[in-house]
Design a protein around this motif. Structure first.
Motif, PDB file in Angstrom:
ATOM      1  N   GLU A 562       0.823  -1.217   0.000  1.00  0.00           N
ATOM      2  CA  GLU A 562       0.000   0.000   0.000  1.00  0.00           C
ATOM      3  C   GLU A 562       0.852   1.260   0.000  1.00  0.00           C
ATOM      4  O   GLU A 562       0.506   2.255  -0.634  1.00  0.00           O
ATOM      5  CB  GLU A 562      -0.938  -0.006   1.212  1.00  0.00           C
ATOM      6  CG  GLU A 562      -2.048  -1.047   1.125  1.00  0.00           C
ATOM      7  CD  GLU A 562      -3.006  -0.943   2.308  1.00  0.00           C
ATOM      8  OE1 GLU A 562      -2.865   0.020   3.094  1.00  0.00           O
ATOM      9  OE2 GLU A 562      -3.874  -1.822   2.438  1.00  0.00           O
ATOM     10  N   ALA A 563       1.977   1.206   0.722  1.00  0.00           N
ATOM     11  CA  ALA A 563       2.835   2.392   0.805  1.00  0.00           C
ATOM     12  C   ALA A 563       3.430   2.739  -0.559  1.00  0.00           C
ATOM     13  O   ALA A 563       3.457   3.910  -0.976  1.00  0.00           O
ATOM     14  CB  ALA A 563       3.946   2.160   1.825  1.00  0.00           C
ATOM     15  N   LEU A 564       3.920   1.721  -1.289  1.00  0.00           N
ATOM     16  CA  LEU A 564       4.502   1.977  -2.603  1.00  0.00           C
ATOM     17  C   LEU A 564       3.426   2.433  -3.578  1.00  0.00           C
ATOM     18  O   LEU A 564       3.650   3.338  -4.387  1.00  0.00           O
ATOM     19  CB  LEU A 564       5.204   0.722  -3.139  1.00  0.00           C
ATOM     20  CG  LEU A 564       5.843   0.855  -4.527  1.00  0.00           C
ATOM     21  CD1 LEU A 564       6.813   2.021  -4.583  1.00  0.00           C
ATOM     22  CD2 LEU A 564       6.547  -0.445  -4.917  1.00  0.00           C
ATOM     23  N   GLU A 565       2.237   1.841  -3.491  1.00  0.00           N
ATOM     24  CA  GLU A 565       1.162   2.253  -4.383  1.00  0.00           C
ATOM     25  C   GLU A 565       0.790   3.716  -4.133  1.00  0.00           C
ATOM     26  O   GLU A 565       0.563   4.475  -5.076  1.00  0.00           O
ATOM     27  CB  GLU A 565      -0.056   1.350  -4.193  1.00  0.00           C
ATOM     28  CG  GLU A 565      -1.103   1.545  -5.255  1.00  0.00           C
ATOM     29  CD  GLU A 565      -2.146   0.450  -5.277  1.00  0.00           C
ATOM     30  OE1 GLU A 565      -3.268   0.740  -5.750  1.00  0.00           O
ATOM     31  OE2 GLU A 565      -1.858  -0.671  -4.828  1.00  0.00           O
ATOM     32  N   ARG A 566       0.777   4.131  -2.870  1.00  0.00           N
ATOM     33  CA  ARG A 566       0.498   5.540  -2.565  1.00  0.00           C
ATOM     34  C   ARG A 566       1.579   6.445  -3.142  1.00  0.00           C
ATOM     35  O   ARG A 566       1.298   7.525  -3.681  1.00  0.00           O
ATOM     36  CB  ARG A 566       0.406   5.745  -1.046  1.00  0.00           C
ATOM     37  CG  ARG A 566      -0.929   5.333  -0.439  1.00  0.00           C
ATOM     38  CD  ARG A 566      -1.095   5.918   0.957  1.00  0.00           C
ATOM     39  NE  ARG A 566      -0.010   5.541   1.857  1.00  0.00           N
ATOM     40  CZ  ARG A 566       0.000   4.439   2.601  1.00  0.00           C
ATOM     41  NH1 ARG A 566      -1.037   3.603   2.563  1.00  0.00           N
ATOM     42  NH2 ARG A 566       1.013   4.172   3.399  1.00  0.00           N
ATOM     43  N   ALA A 583      -6.387   3.963 -12.405  1.00  0.00           N
ATOM     44  CA  ALA A 583      -7.429   3.376 -11.564  1.00  0.00           C
ATOM     45  C   ALA A 583      -6.909   2.153 -10.822  1.00  0.00           C
ATOM     46  O   ALA A 583      -7.307   1.893  -9.686  1.00  0.00           O
ATOM     47  CB  ALA A 583      -8.630   2.994 -12.431  1.00  0.00           C
ATOM     48  N   ARG A 584      -6.059   1.385 -11.470  1.00  0.00           N
ATOM     49  CA  ARG A 584      -5.476   0.204 -10.844  1.00  0.00           C
ATOM     50  C   ARG A 584      -3.981   0.188 -11.091  1.00  0.00           C
ATOM     51  O   ARG A 584      -3.503   0.604 -12.156  1.00  0.00           O
ATOM     52  CB  ARG A 584      -6.092  -1.085 -11.412  1.00  0.00           C
ATOM     53  CG  ARG A 584      -7.606  -1.237 -11.254  1.00  0.00           C
ATOM     54  CD  ARG A 584      -8.040  -1.216  -9.777  1.00  0.00           C
ATOM     55  NE  ARG A 584      -7.364  -2.193  -8.959  1.00  0.00           N
ATOM     56  CZ  ARG A 584      -7.781  -3.461  -8.788  1.00  0.00           C
ATOM     57  NH1 ARG A 584      -8.882  -3.878  -9.416  1.00  0.00           N
ATOM     58  NH2 ARG A 584      -7.140  -4.282  -8.001  1.00  0.00           N
ATOM     59  N   ILE A 585      -3.226  -0.302 -10.107  1.00  0.00           N
ATOM     60  CA  ILE A 585      -1.784  -0.505 -10.238  1.00  0.00           C
ATOM     61  C   ILE A 585      -1.497  -1.950  -9.870  1.00  0.00           C
ATOM     62  O   ILE A 585      -1.868  -2.412  -8.780  1.00  0.00           O
ATOM     63  CB  ILE A 585      -0.982   0.441  -9.317  1.00  0.00           C
ATOM     64  CG1 ILE A 585      -1.322   1.907  -9.619  1.00  0.00           C
ATOM     65  CG2 ILE A 585       0.515   0.198  -9.485  1.00  0.00           C
ATOM     66  CD1 ILE A 585      -0.660   2.891  -8.668  1.00  0.00           C
TER      67      ILE A 585
END
Length: 636
Positions: A562-566, A583-585
């Motif tokens: 979640e941290a990297l996606e943020r 929208a998606r990663i």
């Protein structure tokens, strides 16, 4: 550039104070401009009386319709200050010791090949194909084919059999040059089985000439096979007999990447390619006699053809074959330093991978001879520009260039007389009326994105497509969007400085909510993040619209949590805009790319939607497409 500009001032009797003024004149007086290129570059041939016929027609304009010349003769002519014993070609395979051919050796090899081709019945217009590594024999074979007027076509030996047949099978070659094997990442790779399949699929082949180690043994196993030494044995070196040919005589057939269908066979004219390459090497790239020019390429990419034309300036070509990261990221820079390269050409993807490898060539290698770094294949990010100046050489001319297989040259490229700005290509090619147009066919304002077009004819426009006698496919490919204007298919913007930014291919742009987004704008932000090695963004059909899906290949040991996606979303939001945020990663182990290193957004989009992908043989890693199919995460 300055010397040429002054020569044009003498021709016109008017001041041409800078490159921008020279470009304006080249568009106002295209016939006189291209005549100046012919004269100032001392083209060997008969120019003829007429310079340009039907100059308003696209397609249809004809430059130098009465001229005769030979492409190979112009590459092999003696140049002031270049001796017969000087290096013409240097060849290195990964970390191995290089081989060297002098100018005398190259001319001798070409003279024997010319006689062998003629003795084999090869005549002007016949197709001669090659499946070879980027070595001296490939250069000599191309020059010999051009000397007799044959039409050259080539592919890299790492192409699969189906990929080769999809290309060569359309054009019916009479003779094929091939290697018995090659090396990549330290491993020998045998071509015997694949070559037998290719030979059986090309019924027009009358001769297969095997180059390099293992040639004799493999030649005995093939119908009409002959080792290169035996092919040349009856012929002693001598003066080369160059066939005088019309300006529009077909020089080469280049192939589109073909990841969305059978590759297009694009036929290029000898005189147009020669003039464009003379202009681009001498004026835009400052290649001089005695320079040592390197470009990382294979015979399956148009940059190989572009590199070979450097011989016309009297430059030494530094050829390389194999992996650019074996045995480590230093291998190309070892070569550049040892051979005193003046020009180092590569892809934007390589520069980004080098940046993330931790190697800083300016700290580890003696690059005092290096004057220019050239980048193409995909847009070079601002971070890539900064890395070259901070980690490679602070005083080099960094020229990001863009054109294509379609014109075997550039629309926009470097200018050694103007400043380099991070993230921008410096300007249009001389003689190229390049603009950015909006969808309704009007010139876009600086900073406004649109279609990259060329609104005036130029000499390296292709003759057409093979087996397209009516020209319908050719016109549909480039002139359907804007009549009488070349529409290249790049999504771009012109800058207030007179430069250009390429944002990706038009057919790969993203349109969530009807807002057009260039994929390069996303990559420029994502690939700055250390945990991300590479990324690809595609549009997924979703709820009567499309949404942006970003796939990332992570650096070793990194996890998409979640941290990297943020962090990724924040970087895109702040560096591009909220509209660019996907929208998606999703993480993937690999990203499919062509043999020349370009990521294939359209192929990924097809795989994502469960649709078949045509001609996966064009991909270096077609198995990677499976990583994008049937992704459960994309059903919600």
């Amino acid at each position: 550039m300055t010397v040429f500009r002054r020569a044009c001032e003498r021709r016109t009797g008017q001041p041409i104070p800078d490159t921008a003024a020279l470009h304006r004149w080249s568009l106002q007086e295209p016939a006189r401009f291209w005549e100046a290129v012919w004269d100032e570059q001392a083209v060997v041939g008969e120019k003829g009386e007429r310079l340009l016929v039907d100059g308003d027609a696209m397609p249809g304009a004809r430059f130098f319709p009465d001229a005769t010349l030979n492409f190979a003769e112009n590459l092999l002519r003696p140049r002031p200050g270049v001796r017969d014993e000087d290096d013409a070609l240097v060849w290195r395979v990964e970390e191995a010791e290089p081989r060297r051919w002098s100018w005398g050796a190259l001319r001798a090899a070409v003279s024997r090949l010319v006689e062998a081709l003629r003795a084999s019945g090869i005549r002007p217009g016949d197709r001669v194909a090659a499946l070879l590594p980027n070595g001296p024999e490939a250069v000599a074979a191309m020059l010999a084919a051009s000397a007799v007027g044959a039409v050259w076509c080539s592919a890299s030996p790492d192409f699969g059999a189906r990929g080769v047949l999809d290309r060569f099978g359309q054009i019916a070659p009479r003779l094929l040059f091939s290697c018995a094997g090659y090396r990549y990442a330290g491993k020998p790779i045998d071509l015997g089985t694949k070559l037998a399949e290719i030979a059986s699929g090309l019924p027009t082949l009358e001769r297969i000439v095997i180059v390099g180690d293992g040639g004799e043994a493999l030649a005995r196993q093939l119908p009409n096979g002959v080792a290169l030494d035996a092919f040349l044995e009856p012929f002693a070196p001598g003066a080369i007999r160059f066939e005088p040919l019309p300006f529009d005589h077909p020089l080469a057939i280049l192939f589109s990447s073909g990841t969305t269908g059978v590759p297009k066979c694009i036929v290029h004219r000898a005189g147009g390619v020669l003039l464009q390459h003379l202009k681009e090497h001498a004026l835009h790239s400052d290649v001089r006699a005695g320079d040592r020019v390197f470009y990382f390429t294979t015979l399956g990419w148009m940059m190989w053809n572009w590199l070979v034309s450097g011989l016309a300036q009297g430059a030494t070509l530094l050829l390389f074959d194999g992996s650019p990261f074996h045995p480590g990221p230093q291998v190309l820079w070892d070569y550049a330093a040892e051979e005193r390269a003046t020009h180092f050409g590569t892809s934007a993807k390589y520069i980004d991978a080098l940046r993330k490898s931790g190697l800083r060539p300016d700290e580890s290698h003696d690059l005092r001879a290096l004057r220019a770094v050239l980048s193409t294949g995909s847009p070079l990010s601002a971070d890539g520009f900064r890395f070259v100046y901070e980690g490679v050489k602070p005083d080099a001319h960094l020229a990001s260039i863009s054109g294509g297989t379609d014109i075997v040259s550039c629309f926009v490229l470097g200018d050694p007389t103007r400043p380099v700005r991070a993230g921008e290509i410096q300007g249009p090619g001389l003689g190229m009326a390049v603009e950015v147009w909006s969808g309704d066919g009007r010139p876009a304002a600086a900073g406004e994105k649109g279609e990259l077009v060329c609104r005036q004819p130029f000499p390296s426009m292709p003759l057409g497509f093979w087996n397209d006698a009516s020209g319908a496919r050719y016109r549909a490919a480039y002139f359907e969007r804007f009549p009488n204007v070349w529409c290249h298919g790049d999504y771009a913007e012109a800058t207030e400085h007179g430069g250009f930014v390429i944002h990706g291919r038009s057919d790969a742009t993203l349109n969530p909510g009807g807002v057009r987004i260039g994929t390069a704008e996303i990559y420029a932000q994502v690939e700055r993040i250390p945990e991300v090695a590479e990324a690809i963004a595609v549009a997924q059909d979703w709820e009567d619209d499309v949404r942006v899906v970003l796939f990332v290949r992570l650096s070793n040991g990194s996890v998409l949590d979640e941290a990297l996606e943020r962090s990724i979303r924040q970087a895109i939001r702040e560096g591009a805009s909220p509209r660019h945020v996907p929208a998606r990663i999703l993480a993937v182990a690999d990203i499919p790319r062509t043999k020349s290193g370009k990521i294939v957004e359209l192929a990924v989009r097809e795989a994502l939607h469960g649709r078949p992908v045509a001609n996966t043989e064009a991909l270096a890693n077609p198995e990677a497409l499976q990583l994008f199919a049937n992704r459960e995460e994309l059903t919600r």
